[in-house]
Write a protein that holds these residues in place. Structure first.
Motif, mmCIF file in Angstrom:
data_model
loop_
_atom_site.group_PDB
_atom_site.id
_atom_site.type_symbol
_atom_site.label_atom_id
_atom_site.label_comp_id
_atom_site.label_asym_id
_atom_site.label_seq_id
_atom_site.Cartn_x
_atom_site.Cartn_y
_atom_site.Cartn_z
ATOM 1 N N ASP A 85 7.138 5.953 -2.070
ATOM 2 C CA ASP A 85 6.645 4.578 -2.216
ATOM 3 C C ASP A 85 6.179 4.218 -3.629
ATOM 4 N N ARG A 124 2.148 4.976 0.329
ATOM 5 C CA ARG A 124 1.670 6.129 1.104
ATOM 6 C C ARG A 124 1.860 7.405 0.283
ATOM 7 N N ASP A 183 -3.698 -0.742 -3.793
ATOM 8 C CA ASP A 183 -2.760 -1.854 -3.574
ATOM 9 C C ASP A 183 -2.009 -2.140 -4.884
ATOM 10 N N LEU A 205 0.845 -1.202 0.000
ATOM 11 C CA LEU A 205 0.000 0.000 0.000
ATOM 12 C C LEU A 205 0.878 1.250 0.000
ATOM 13 N N THR A 215 -5.452 5.081 -1.179
ATOM 14 C CA THR A 215 -4.341 4.532 -1.947
ATOM 15 C C THR A 215 -4.852 3.318 -2.732
ATOM 16 N N PRO A 218 -6.178 8.000 7.731
ATOM 17 C CA PRO A 218 -5.546 7.538 6.486
ATOM 18 C C PRO A 218 -5.996 8.291 5.238
ATOM 19 N N SER A 267 -7.229 2.257 1.844
ATOM 20 C CA SER A 267 -6.634 3.378 2.595
ATOM 21 C C SER A 267 -5.245 2.980 3.083
ATOM 22 N N THR A 268 -4.416 3.990 3.369
ATOM 23 C CA THR A 268 -3.066 3.712 3.860
ATOM 24 C C THR A 268 -3.099 3.073 5.244
ATOM 25 N N ARG A 269 -2.071 2.280 5.530
ATOM 26 C CA ARG A 269 -1.962 1.634 6.853
ATOM 27 C C ARG A 269 -1.043 2.512 7.693
ATOM 28 N N TYR A 270 -1.407 2.749 8.960
ATOM 29 C CA TYR A 270 -0.572 3.634 9.787
ATOM 30 C C TYR A 270 0.626 2.876 10.339
ATOM 31 N N THR A 298 2.896 10.376 6.766
ATOM 32 C CA THR A 298 2.260 9.276 7.508
ATOM 33 C C THR A 298 1.322 9.866 8.562
#
Ligand SMILES: Cc1cc2nc3c(=O)[nH]c(=O)nc-3n(C[C@H](O)[C@H](O)[C@H](O)COP(=O)(O)O)c2cc1C
Length: 403
Positions: free
Chosen positions: A116, A111, A341, A109, A339, A336, A349-352, A332
């Protein structure tokens, strides 16, 4: 001339640096470097990582009996994460093929605001991990270590660097003149290191107590909201002679070289010299600095003001350098952003991941350091010389009056 290279991943065994071109006979200790590494780790708005990441540099070449020999200096910084989490990082970031490597979870994922997505597009990875490992701001630890060595060279010649936060979120100085009053009056006359020492007393590296309170409050508020913050810092350099850099070619202009050093730091989005963008709002009489006779000034000529920020025509004027940089908010965030995959193509959504809310107070230290090799090289270009003794002798002459 001084040049340096850094290598290393955030969660690899260590970071490595090589600094080449420092003259012989300069006293240099691990403590000189560690001072700025420690400062880089301090500041309100940090995430958890700093608690276990204490940076201490180890030299492995280039010094003898605590002094430089003119040969390349190599140094390393251990990544504590590697040693601490033996079950995880030595497998996840193994340098060679290792059992269990296929079970290491891929990061898929990207960011927004980080390297990224474009990093995987560029290198055709199906895992963002290699991109994160090198593009993250952990790299600035070794960049600070290498450039702090150039800073020691400058200090030996009486050139001092200091930095402070001037705007964080909604909190900042009302005008250029107000900023000059706060910074120049008390902390620049006797050398810019006074400035950083005073700023370091504030949790957010701001000289003003009231502004500090507002900045801390705003960081707290943004943390609660799940958001993040950036801001503006100022770097001041004192002790420079007139005539470093040149007007003759684009790639010799010192303002361009300084800007490159600063903007190549993670998350920096703009640089201004002196009044900078404010110059576009004023008439000429309120921008340019009248020349005065001043026997105490470098070259025997001073200025009524320093709105040019110590640079005219791509050369230092002998006035203090005043440079500001803007850092974007940390990408970050707890709340979120959208985004996609990179493997499944699914919109999500982005992972924290554990992260700073605001890294501006720490970025000030990086900015102070990264300009040091640029200034050191401009001096070496003027003086030449392989040893500190001959450079010092020639450096003093650069301040002699012309009238
Ligand atoms: C000292 C410093 C610390 C940083 N800490 C973080 C952090 O904890 N989390 C994060 O997401 N980004 C952090 N960043 C910002 C990212 O490194 C930056 O947004 C990323 O490299 C992309 O920036 P760019 O588009 O300017 O290259 C930090 C930057 C600096 C200079």
């Amino acid at each position: 001339m001084i040049r340096y290279l850094t290598a290393g991943e955030s969660h690899g065994p260590n970071l490595t640096g090589i600094v080449e071109g420092l003259p012989a006979g300069l006293k240099l200790t691990a403590e000189d470097i560690s001072l700025h590494l420690a400062r880089r780790q301090e500041g309100y708005g940090r995430g958890g990582r700093m608690a276990w990441e204490k940076d201490l540099v180890t030299f492995s070449s280039g010094l003898r009996f605590g002094k430089t020999m003119g040969s390349p200096i190599s140094m390393s910084l251990a990544n504590r994460a590697w040693a601490k989490d033996k079950a995880n990082w030595p497998v996840t970031m193994s340098l060679k093929e290792v059992e269990g490597q296929d079970d290491v979870e891929k990061i898929t994922l990207p960011r927004p605001g980080h390297a990224d997505l474009v990093g995987v597009q560029k290198f055709r990875f199906d895992d963002i991990r290699p991109v994160i490992e090198r593009s993250s701001a952990r790299e600035t630890a070794m960049r600070v270590a290498c450039t702090a060595a150039a800073r020691v060279f400058l200090k030996e010649l009486g050139v001092e660097i200091g930095g402070h936060v001037v705007q964080l979120g909604e909190n900042g100085y009302g005008s250029w003149e107000e900023l000059r009053e706060a910074a120049d009056k008390h902390y620049v006359k006797d050398g810019a290191e006074n400035l950083f020492r005073k700023a370091d007393e504030s949790e957010v590296r701001c000289l003003d107590e009231k502004l500090t309170e507002g900045m801390v409050e705003e960081i707290k508020r943004r943390r609660k909201e799940g958001s993040s913050l950036g801001g503006i810092y100022e770097i001041i350099v004192t002790g420079l002679p007139p005539g470093l850099g040149s007007y003759v070619h684009w790639d010799r202009k010192i303002d361009g070289l300084l800007a490159q050093a600063l903007i190549s730091t993670q998350a920096m989005k703009g640089v201004q010299i002196g009044l900078g963008f404010e110059a576009g709002h004023r008439d000429g009489r309120n921008v340019h600095d009248a020349i005065t006779k001043d026997s105490a000034a470098p070259g025997g000529l001073g200025r009524e003001t320093n709105r040019a920020g110590g640079i005219e025509g791509g050369m230092t004027t002998g006035q203090p350098l005043l440079i500001q940089g803007v850092m974007k908010p940390i990408p970050t965030m707890l709340d979120p952003l959208g985004t996609v995959d990179i493997v499944t193509g699914e919109a999500t959504s982005t992972r924290y991941e554990r992260s700073d809310v605001c890294a501006l107070p720490r970025a000030v230290v990086v900015a102070e350091c990264v300009i040091a090799p640029v200034l050191a090289n401009a001096i070496l270009e003027k003086t030449g010389g392989d040893s500190m003794d001959e450079i010092k002798e020639r450096f003093i002459k650069l301040f002699e009056p012309i009238v």
